[in-house]
Design a protein around this motif. Sequence first.
Motif, PDB file in Angstrom:
ATOM      1  N   SER A  75       0.834  -1.207   0.000  1.00 53.33           N
ATOM      2  CA  SER A  75       0.000   0.000   0.000  1.00 53.33           C
ATOM      3  C   SER A  75       0.867   1.255   0.000  1.00 53.33           C
ATOM      4  O   SER A  75       0.555   2.239  -0.681  1.00 53.33           O
ATOM      5  N   ARG A  76       1.970   1.233   0.729  1.00 52.09           N
ATOM      6  CA  ARG A  76       2.867   2.397   0.750  1.00 52.09           C
ATOM      7  C   ARG A  76       3.519   2.602  -0.613  1.00 52.09           C
ATOM      8  O   ARG A  76       3.688   3.739  -1.067  1.00 52.09           O
ATOM      9  N   LEU A  77       3.891   1.519  -1.278  1.00 49.58           N
ATOM     10  CA  LEU A  77       4.481   1.639  -2.609  1.00 49.58           C
ATOM     11  C   LEU A  77       3.464   2.187  -3.612  1.00 49.58           C
ATOM     12  O   LEU A  77       3.807   3.020  -4.464  1.00 49.58           O
ATOM     13  N   GLU A  78       2.229   1.721  -3.519  1.00 46.98           N
ATOM     14  CA  GLU A  78       1.196   2.241  -4.416  1.00 46.98           C
ATOM     15  C   GLU A  78       0.976   3.729  -4.167  1.00 46.98           C
ATOM     16  O   GLU A  78       0.831   4.507  -5.104  1.00 46.98           O
ATOM     17  N   GLU A  79       0.955   4.119  -2.891  1.00 47.26           N
ATOM     18  CA  GLU A  79       0.785   5.530  -2.556  1.00 47.26           C
ATOM     19  C   GLU A  79       1.967   6.350  -3.069  1.00 47.26           C
ATOM     20  O   GLU A  79       1.787   7.441  -3.610  1.00 47.26           O
ATOM     21  N   ALA A  80       3.172   5.811  -2.934  1.00 49.17           N
ATOM     22  CA  ALA A  80       4.362   6.508  -3.434  1.00 49.17           C
ATOM     23  C   ALA A  80       4.303   6.649  -4.953  1.00 49.17           C
ATOM     24  O   ALA A  80       4.692   7.683  -5.503  1.00 49.17           O
ATOM     25  N   GLU A  81       3.828   5.620  -5.638  1.00 47.39           N
ATOM     26  CA  GLU A  81       3.689   5.705  -7.092  1.00 47.39           C
ATOM     27  C   GLU A  81       2.684   6.786  -7.480  1.00 47.39           C
ATOM     28  O   GLU A  81       2.923   7.545  -8.425  1.00 47.39           O
ATOM     29  N   ARG A  82       1.558   6.838  -6.742  1.00 45.64           N
ATOM     30  CA  ARG A  82       0.560   7.875  -7.030  1.00 45.64           C
ATOM     31  C   ARG A  82       1.164   9.264  -6.821  1.00 45.64           C
ATOM     32  O   ARG A  82       0.987  10.155  -7.653  1.00 45.64           O
ATOM     33  N   PHE A  83       1.883   9.445  -5.709  1.00 51.27           N
ATOM     34  CA  PHE A  83       2.514  10.741  -5.457  1.00 51.27           C
ATOM     35  C   PHE A  83       3.563  11.043  -6.516  1.00 51.27           C
ATOM     36  O   PHE A  83       3.703  12.192  -6.933  1.00 51.27           O
ATOM     37  N   GLY A  84       4.292  10.038  -6.948  1.00 49.92           N
ATOM     38  CA  GLY A  84       5.284  10.241  -8.003  1.00 49.92           C
ATOM     39  C   GLY A  84       4.649  10.683  -9.306  1.00 49.92           C
ATOM     40  O   GLY A  84       5.156  11.581  -9.988  1.00 49.92           O
ATOM     41  N   ILE A  85       3.529  10.068  -9.640  1.00 47.11           N
ATOM     42  CA  ILE A  85       2.813  10.445 -10.868  1.00 47.11           C
ATOM     43  C   ILE A  85       2.272  11.869 -10.741  1.00 47.11           C
ATOM     44  O   ILE A  85       2.391  12.673 -11.667  1.00 47.11           O
ATOM     45  N   GLN A  86       1.693  12.175  -9.569  1.00 45.36           N
ATOM     46  CA  GLN A  86       1.192  13.533  -9.361  1.00 45.36           C
ATOM     47  C   GLN A  86       2.325  14.547  -9.439  1.00 45.36           C
ATOM     48  O   GLN A  86       2.185  15.613 -10.055  1.00 45.36           O
ATOM     49  N   LEU A  87       3.446  14.222  -8.816  1.00 49.04           N
ATOM     50  CA  LEU A  87       4.589  15.127  -8.841  1.00 49.04           C
ATOM     51  C   LEU A  87       5.101  15.318 -10.267  1.00 49.04           C
ATOM     52  O   LEU A  87       5.411  16.434 -10.676  1.00 49.04           O
ATOM     53  N   ALA A  88       5.163  14.240 -11.043  1.00 50.53           N
ATOM     54  CA  ALA A  88       5.594  14.345 -12.445  1.00 50.53           C
ATOM     55  C   ALA A  88       4.623  15.215 -13.236  1.00 50.53           C
ATOM     56  O   ALA A  88       5.045  16.045 -14.059  1.00 50.53           O
ATOM     57  N   ASN A  89       3.325  15.056 -12.967  1.00 45.97           N
ATOM     58  CA  ASN A  89       2.335  15.890 -13.658  1.00 45.97           C
ATOM     59  C   ASN A  89       2.506  17.364 -13.287  1.00 45.97           C
ATOM     60  O   ASN A  89       2.432  18.240 -14.148  1.00 45.97           O
ATOM     61  N   HIS A  90       2.739  17.617 -11.996  1.00 50.40           N
ATOM     62  CA  HIS A  90       2.949  19.000 -11.561  1.00 50.40           C
ATOM     63  C   HIS A  90       4.215  19.576 -12.184  1.00 50.40           C
ATOM     64  O   HIS A  90       4.234  20.747 -12.590  1.00 50.40           O
ATOM     65  N   ILE A  91       5.262  18.781 -12.251  1.00 50.57           N
ATOM     66  CA  ILE A  91       6.514  19.250 -12.858  1.00 50.57           C
ATOM     67  C   ILE A  91       6.302  19.549 -14.335  1.00 50.57           C
ATOM     68  O   ILE A  91       6.753  20.590 -14.839  1.00 50.57           O
ATOM     69  N   ASN A  92       5.602  18.649 -15.028  1.00 49.32           N
ATOM     70  CA  ASN A  92       5.326  18.892 -16.454  1.00 49.32           C
ATOM     71  C   ASN A  92       4.480  20.147 -16.645  1.00 49.32           C
ATOM     72  O   ASN A  92       4.745  20.957 -17.547  1.00 49.32           O
ATOM     73  N   SER A  93       3.464  20.323 -15.799  1.00 52.57           N
ATOM     74  CA  SER A  93       2.632  21.526 -15.887  1.00 52.57           C
ATOM     75  C   SER A  93       3.466  22.766 -15.600  1.00 52.57           C
ATOM     76  O   SER A  93       3.328  23.791 -16.283  1.00 52.57           O
ATOM     77  N   GLY A  94       4.324  22.693 -14.592  1.00 53.83           N
ATOM     78  CA  GLY A  94       5.194  23.819 -14.257  1.00 53.83           C
ATOM     79  C   GLY A  94       6.144  24.147 -15.389  1.00 53.83           C
ATOM     80  O   GLY A  94       6.365  25.325 -15.706  1.00 53.83           O
ATOM     81  N   ASN A  95       6.710  23.116 -16.007  1.00 55.00           N
ATOM     82  CA  ASN A  95       7.607  23.346 -17.145  1.00 55.00           C
ATOM     83  C   ASN A  95       6.872  23.989 -18.314  1.00 55.00           C
ATOM     84  O   ASN A  95       7.382  24.918 -18.956  1.00 55.00           O
ATOM     85  N   ALA A  96       5.663  23.493 -18.569  1.00 60.64           N
ATOM     86  CA  ALA A  96       4.874  24.075 -19.666  1.00 60.64           C
ATOM     87  C   ALA A  96       4.550  25.534 -19.355  1.00 60.64           C
ATOM     88  O   ALA A  96       4.643  26.407 -20.237  1.00 60.64           O
TER      89      ALA A  96
END
Length: 154
Positions: A75-96
């Motif tokens: 469950s912690r790994l799944e949560e970390a993956e979700r946060f990683g995906i969200q963080l990547a999305n935020h980084i991509n949005s920030g870069n754009a």
Amino acid sequence: MGLSLGLFIEGAVALLLALTLGYCIVLNRRLTLLHADRDALRLMVGDLVTATSLANQAIKELKTTAVEADLSLTSRLEEAERFGIQLANHINSGNALMQRIAKITAAGRRTPAPVAGLDLLPGAPAAAPAHGTNKVRAALEQLSTRVHNRGVAA
């Protein structure tokens, strides 16, 4: 001769009986030791059975703990993956967003200086465009400075 032969046979039988009696005593001692060892062995087997049952219980508890730890880790790994995906999305949005801001800033720097007497906005007075353009340029310069400072800080 009959007496001596009888006496000899009786003596031989007495000797054999004495040897048999001695052997029975030795055999009795060995049987007593064997029974004592059997009781000790019985106690040892009982202790071994107790230790085995305790070990089995400990193994069951370890298996249960391992399953719980696996579920928690999953469950912690799944949560970390979700946060990683969200963080990547935020980084991509920030870069754009940063790229858009950089394009706006670059476009603002490339705009030619307004010629006095020309209206940039239809219906606006002649003094307004120069004053408004200066405010836009100042805002764009501040934005460009912030973008540059963030790029240096990163």
